[in-house]
Design a protein around this motif. Structure first.
Motif, PDB file in Angstrom:
ATOM      1  N   CYS A   1      38.101  43.791  38.890  1.00 24.49           N
ATOM      2  CA  CYS A   1      37.736  42.411  38.588  1.00 24.49           C
ATOM      3  C   CYS A   1      38.567  41.842  37.436  1.00 24.49           C
TER       4      CYS A   1
ATOM      5  N   LEU B   1      37.035  36.516  38.890  1.00 23.91           N
ATOM      6  CA  LEU B   1      35.769  35.845  38.620  1.00 23.91           C
ATOM      7  C   LEU B   1      36.020  34.685  37.665  1.00 23.91           C
TER       8      LEU B   1
ATOM      9  N   GLU C   1      39.024  38.099  35.063  1.00 25.22           N
ATOM     10  CA  GLU C   1      38.140  37.028  34.611  1.00 25.22           C
ATOM     11  C   GLU C   1      38.931  35.813  34.144  1.00 25.22           C
TER      12      GLU C   1
ATOM     13  N   ARG D   1      29.740  36.212  34.223  1.00 23.35           N
ATOM     14  CA  ARG D   1      30.882  36.996  34.708  1.00 23.35           C
ATOM     15  C   ARG D   1      30.574  38.490  34.622  1.00 23.35           C
TER      16      ARG D   1
END
Length: 228
Positions: free
Chosen positions: A48, A24, A50, A32
């Protein structure tokens, strides 16, 4: 992005026994976090990562294998549009879904031409995001019905393209900001560029568009619906 509770059934093959790794990339931590919450809640198994700027995006892509990159356009320093070219050379098979605050007709066609496999506005509902993710992970492309219609119409308008389509990605981004009434100093601060650099971009834009003043650029942006 409007956050809300939706349930999904019928897991795709990507979600059946495969950990989906999604990076992300957005400079807003809250957004986010919201995206991560949606993905974790709606997909069977997802991990995920970031990134908040282009440099972090490229570093993460070099160091880890991702199934999908969800990328913002407007980030500090180099924009998402700028980094798409690097990503295509670095990881040509990595699908990139662009998530942006800008209307489809401003950046949608540009990001697709730059190598993204989809374009989605941040105000879209969570179920549309999940639909887009499923489609691009399956090897497809995702655009809104409105953008799809514009792309079809474009095929009939090749000879009559507006002059702003001659601009580079960064030049177009700055044209939009000028059109919204922002000064060179404000643009420089927002994009984390020097005033001199932004002034150079402005001069190039004026030259390419055969104009002489900022006022002309602002009128053009308004007339061509590049700004609200």
């Amino acid at each position: 992005m409007r956050f809300g509770a939706h349930s999904y059934v019928g897991l795709s093959s990507w979600e059946a026994g495969h950990m989906i790794k999604v990076l992300l990339a957005d400079d807003h931590a809250i957004l986010r976090g919201g995206l991560k919450e949606i993905l974790v809640r709606q997909l069977e198994s997802v991990e995920c990562g970031e990134a908040e700027n282009a440099e972090q995006v490229l570093a993460q892509v070099r160091e880890h294998a991702w199934d999908l990159l969800i990328l913002d356009i407007s980030m500090p320093g180099r924009s998402g549009l700028d980094v798409l070219g690097d990503l295509k050379m670095l990881r040509p098979r990595l699908p990139v879904l662009v998530l942006s605050m800008h209307p489809d007709d401003q950046f949608g066609k540009r990001v697709l031409k730059a190598g993204a496999v989809g374009y989605l506005r941040k105000e879209s509902a969570p179920e549309e995001l999940i639909k887009a993710i499923r489609k691009v992970l399956a090897g497809g492309r995702y655009v809104s019905p409105e953008l799809a219609e514009k792309l079809v119409l474009d095929l009939d308008e090749q000879a009559n393209r507006p002059i702003h389509e001659r601009l580079s990605a960064r030049e177009f981004e700055i044209l939009v900001m000028i059109g919204s009434g922002k000064t060179v100093s404000q643009i420089a601060e927002e994009l984390h560029l020097s005033v001199t650099t932004v002034s150079t971009y402005r001069a190039r834009i004026l030259e390419k568009m055969n104009m002489a003043t900022t006022a002309e650029l602002m009128r053009y942006a308004l007339r061509n619906h590049l700004v609200d």
